[in-house]
Write a protein that holds these residues in place. Structure first.
Motif, PDB file in Angstrom:
ATOM      1  N   MET A 232      45.639  36.526  44.991  1.00 45.73           N
ATOM      2  CA  MET A 232      44.349  35.851  44.848  1.00 45.73           C
ATOM      3  C   MET A 232      43.337  36.344  45.869  1.00 45.73           C
ATOM      4  O   MET A 232      42.120  36.213  45.669  1.00 45.73           O
ATOM      5  N   GLY A 233      43.828  36.941  46.963  1.00 45.12           N
ATOM      6  CA  GLY A 233      42.921  37.464  47.981  1.00 45.12           C
ATOM      7  C   GLY A 233      42.351  38.827  47.656  1.00 45.12           C
ATOM      8  O   GLY A 233      41.486  39.318  48.387  1.00 45.12           O
ATOM      9  N   GLN A 234      42.815  39.432  46.577  1.00 39.71           N
ATOM     10  CA  GLN A 234      42.276  40.725  46.172  1.00 39.71           C
ATOM     11  C   GLN A 234      40.966  40.514  45.408  1.00 39.71           C
ATOM     12  O   GLN A 234      40.900  39.718  44.469  1.00 39.71           O
ATOM     13  N   GLY A 235      39.947  41.244  45.787  1.00 41.22           N
ATOM     14  CA  GLY A 235      38.626  41.050  45.191  1.00 41.22           C
ATOM     15  C   GLY A 235      38.587  41.312  43.705  1.00 41.22           C
ATOM     16  O   GLY A 235      37.773  40.722  42.986  1.00 41.22           O
ATOM     17  N   GLU A 236      39.457  42.181  43.231  1.00 42.51           N
ATOM     18  CA  GLU A 236      39.431  42.529  41.811  1.00 42.51           C
ATOM     19  C   GLU A 236      40.136  41.497  40.929  1.00 42.51           C
ATOM     20  O   GLU A 236      40.040  41.560  39.707  1.00 42.51           O
ATOM     21  N   ILE A 237      40.899  40.567  41.541  1.00 41.13           N
ATOM     22  CA  ILE A 237      41.679  39.607  40.765  1.00 41.13           C
ATOM     23  C   ILE A 237      40.934  38.285  40.667  1.00 41.13           C
ATOM     24  O   ILE A 237      40.550  37.688  41.681  1.00 41.13           O
ATOM     25  N   ASP A 238      40.757  37.822  39.439  1.00 43.90           N
ATOM     26  CA  ASP A 238      40.068  36.560  39.200  1.00 43.90           C
ATOM     27  C   ASP A 238      41.043  35.393  39.147  1.00 43.90           C
ATOM     28  O   ASP A 238      40.714  34.281  39.552  1.00 43.90           O
ATOM     29  N   ASN A 239      42.258  35.654  38.657  1.00 43.30           N
ATOM     30  CA  ASN A 239      43.217  34.556  38.529  1.00 43.30           C
ATOM     31  C   ASN A 239      44.625  35.131  38.357  1.00 43.30           C
ATOM     32  O   ASN A 239      44.812  36.193  37.763  1.00 43.30           O
ATOM     33  N   VAL A 240      45.620  34.422  38.923  1.00 44.97           N
ATOM     34  CA  VAL A 240      47.032  34.764  38.714  1.00 44.97           C
ATOM     35  C   VAL A 240      47.569  33.787  37.667  1.00 44.97           C
ATOM     36  O   VAL A 240      47.843  32.623  37.964  1.00 44.97           O
ATOM     37  N   PRO A 263      35.467  39.795  36.055  1.00 48.80           N
ATOM     38  CA  PRO A 263      34.568  40.412  35.065  1.00 48.80           C
ATOM     39  C   PRO A 263      33.809  41.592  35.665  1.00 48.80           C
ATOM     40  O   PRO A 263      33.507  41.620  36.859  1.00 48.80           O
ATOM     41  N   GLY A 264      33.530  42.550  34.833  1.00 42.74           N
ATOM     42  CA  GLY A 264      32.707  43.677  35.244  1.00 42.74           C
ATOM     43  C   GLY A 264      33.474  44.895  35.708  1.00 42.74           C
ATOM     44  O   GLY A 264      32.861  45.919  36.002  1.00 42.74           O
ATOM     45  N   ILE A 265      34.790  44.804  35.808  1.00 44.73           N
ATOM     46  CA  ILE A 265      35.567  45.960  36.244  1.00 44.73           C
ATOM     47  C   ILE A 265      35.745  46.915  35.071  1.00 44.73           C
ATOM     48  O   ILE A 265      36.210  46.525  34.006  1.00 44.73           O
ATOM     49  N   ASP A 266      35.379  48.146  35.306  1.00 37.73           N
ATOM     50  CA  ASP A 266      35.477  49.155  34.262  1.00 37.73           C
ATOM     51  C   ASP A 266      36.935  49.394  33.894  1.00 37.73           C
ATOM     52  O   ASP A 266      37.814  49.422  34.753  1.00 37.73           O
ATOM     53  N   SER A 267      37.198  49.569  32.619  1.00 39.30           N
ATOM     54  CA  SER A 267      38.574  49.765  32.160  1.00 39.30           C
ATOM     55  C   SER A 267      39.212  51.002  32.783  1.00 39.30           C
ATOM     56  O   SER A 267      40.432  51.063  32.934  1.00 39.30           O
ATOM     57  N   GLU A 268      38.402  51.994  33.129  1.00 40.96           N
ATOM     58  CA  GLU A 268      38.951  53.198  33.736  1.00 40.96           C
ATOM     59  C   GLU A 268      39.468  52.942  35.149  1.00 40.96           C
ATOM     60  O   GLU A 268      40.246  53.735  35.681  1.00 40.96           O
ATOM     61  N   ARG A 269      39.039  51.834  35.777  1.00 46.85           N
ATOM     62  CA  ARG A 269      39.482  51.520  37.141  1.00 46.85           C
ATOM     63  C   ARG A 269      40.738  50.661  37.150  1.00 46.85           C
ATOM     64  O   ARG A 269      41.308  50.417  38.220  1.00 46.85           O
ATOM     65  N   VAL A 270      41.164  50.202  35.977  1.00 47.79           N
ATOM     66  CA  VAL A 270      42.308  49.279  35.939  1.00 47.79           C
ATOM     67  C   VAL A 270      43.553  49.923  36.543  1.00 47.79           C
ATOM     68  O   VAL A 270      44.256  49.311  37.362  1.00 47.79           O
ATOM     69  N   GLU A 271      43.852  51.165  36.169  1.00 48.92           N
ATOM     70  CA  GLU A 271      45.038  51.823  36.699  1.00 48.92           C
ATOM     71  C   GLU A 271      44.931  52.019  38.206  1.00 48.92           C
ATOM     72  O   GLU A 271      45.908  51.826  38.943  1.00 48.92           O
ATOM     73  N   GLU A 272      43.734  52.384  38.676  1.00 48.57           N
ATOM     74  CA  GLU A 272      43.527  52.564  40.117  1.00 48.57           C
ATOM     75  C   GLU A 272      43.749  51.251  40.870  1.00 48.57           C
ATOM     76  O   GLU A 272      44.422  51.222  41.919  1.00 48.57           O
ATOM     77  N   VAL A 273      43.206  50.148  40.334  1.00 51.25           N
ATOM     78  CA  VAL A 273      43.371  48.840  40.977  1.00 51.25           C
ATOM     79  C   VAL A 273      44.837  48.428  40.977  1.00 51.25           C
ATOM     80  O   VAL A 273      45.378  47.934  41.983  1.00 51.25           O
ATOM     81  N   SER A 274      45.516  48.620  39.858  1.00 52.66           N
ATOM     82  CA  SER A 274      46.929  48.264  39.753  1.00 52.66           C
ATOM     83  C   SER A 274      47.768  49.024  40.769  1.00 52.66           C
ATOM     84  O   SER A 274      48.631  48.447  41.440  1.00 52.66           O
ATOM     85  N   MET A 275      47.517  50.329  40.898  1.00 51.14           N
ATOM     86  CA  MET A 275      48.273  51.143  41.839  1.00 51.14           C
ATOM     87  C   MET A 275      48.030  50.695  43.272  1.00 51.14           C
ATOM     88  O   MET A 275      48.971  50.582  44.077  1.00 51.14           O
ATOM     89  N   VAL A 291      57.663  46.117  41.230  1.00 45.64           N
ATOM     90  CA  VAL A 291      56.462  45.307  40.992  1.00 45.64           C
ATOM     91  C   VAL A 291      55.843  45.712  39.662  1.00 45.64           C
ATOM     92  O   VAL A 291      55.555  46.890  39.426  1.00 45.64           O
ATOM     93  N   PHE A 292      55.633  44.721  38.795  1.00 43.60           N
ATOM     94  CA  PHE A 292      55.033  44.959  37.488  1.00 43.60           C
ATOM     95  C   PHE A 292      53.827  44.037  37.333  1.00 43.60           C
ATOM     96  O   PHE A 292      53.938  42.817  37.511  1.00 43.60           O
ATOM     97  N   LEU A 293      52.692  44.625  37.039  1.00 45.20           N
ATOM     98  CA  LEU A 293      51.452  43.867  36.877  1.00 45.20           C
ATOM     99  C   LEU A 293      50.974  43.982  35.434  1.00 45.20           C
ATOM    100  O   LEU A 293      50.769  45.085  34.915  1.00 45.20           O
ATOM    101  N   ASP A 294      50.826  42.834  34.797  1.00 46.42           N
ATOM    102  CA  ASP A 294      50.251  42.786  33.449  1.00 46.42           C
ATOM    103  C   ASP A 294      48.797  42.378  33.621  1.00 46.42           C
ATOM    104  O   ASP A 294      48.480  41.209  33.867  1.00 46.42           O
TER     105      ASP A 294
END
Length: 304
Positions: A232-240, A263-275, A291-294
């Motif tokens: 929850m402390g990660q800026g890119e995460i809105d909710n767990v 909201p507003g995070i580009d889909s191309e950044r999803v993999e970068e954020v996950s990693m 660790v697995f993130l859906d």
């Protein structure tokens, strides 16, 4: 490295317990056969069971460190829990059941016992008490000095075995002394039955813990709350939305989280954020090696 060093210390603790139990088992068996004491024979069976269980624990320490492969992609960490379960079964069958048998057999006879044999038996139990207490002290010292000690089934089994052995020897000595003092075999029968009950209880507790870990036990609530707080402390995460955890071994934890991205995070950044999040979690909790993130994009909130 920390886990390997702790395993080496645990291996030494198990070897110390094994050596003590082998010597004690031989002495108790000889003393029990000479004196005919049911309590001493019950303790001999207890020490034989403990010796076999230490062999199981040594196998667990060796086999659980094998690296993951195609057949077992999450590793062999749960081997530790399997062998701990076998140790619990050994305590129940070889120790508890034989002690019950000795106690019930003693109730069927009531004859005088040779004091010379009982004197030798009491000396054997005194030496056994000192050896078991020494082994227990080492195991407790290691458990207090390591954070992972309370979770290590091998170390917990040694502590349970040695603690039970100290209590069992005390019961056997009390039964033998009361038998010699009063002439009633019922005291030794009661001691044997008490040892049997003690072993059955310890076997049940150890078996229940091993079963829970084999089925798939979650991490403790404190660690789970820390994981949720971190995400929850990660800026890119809105909710767990959901967090699932499972212990795969002493140094391996599986974490599966379903998270909503802000909201507003580009889909191309999803993999970068996950990693980045997975690497940050691994740095903070080295045991979090699976660790697995859906990841989903949270819908825009009203008023934004």
């Amino acid at each position: 490295m920390g886990g390997s060093a702790a395993d080496r210390r645990t291996r030494v603790t198990v070897l110390v317990a094994l050596a003590a139990n082998l010597v004690i088992a031989a002495a108790k068996t000889a003393g029990g056969l000479v004196s005919g004491s049911p309590a001493l024979l019950s303790e001999a069976a207890h020490s034989v069971a403990d010796s076999l269980n230490e062999v199981f624990l040594l196998a667990a320490l060796r086999r659980s460190r094998r690296p993951a492969d195609a057949r077992h992609p999450f590793g062999y960490g749960k081997e530790r829990f399997f062998w701990a379960l076998l140790a619990a079964v050994g305590i129940f069958v070889m120790g508890g059941c034989f002690s019950f048998y000795q106690g019930l057999s003693a109730l069927r006879r009531d004859g005088p016992e040779p004091p010379e044999g009982y004197t030798a038996g009491l000396i054997v139990l005194g030496v056994a008490f000192a050896a078991e207490a020494t082994s227990l002290g080492r195991a407790l010292h290691q458990a207090r000095g390591e954070r992972r000690g309370a979770l290590d089934p091998a170390l917990r089994t040694v502590i349970a075995e040695d603690g039970t052995a100290v209590l069992g020897v005390t019961l056997a000595m009390a039964g033998m002394v009361l038998h010699l003092t009063t002439g009633g075999v019922v005291w030794e029968a009661a001691a044997s039955l008490g040892i049997g009950l003690l072993l059955v209880y310890v076997a049940f507790r150890l078996g229940r813990d091993a079963r829970d870990q084999l089925i798939g036990e979650a991490v403790d609530p404190g660690l789970r709350n820390d994981l949720v707080g971190f995400l929850m402390g990660q800026g890119e995460i809105d909710n767990v939305a959901e967090l699932l955890t499972m212990r795969l071994g002493m140094d391996s934890v599986l974490i599966a989280a379903r998270i909503d991205l802000a909201p507003g995070i580009d889909s191309e950044r999803v993999e970068e954020v996950s990693m980045r999040i997975r690497e940050a979690m691994a740095d903070r909790w080295p045991q979090a090696d699976q660790v697995f993130l859906d990841i989903t994009n949270a819908p825009p909130r009203a008023g934004r």
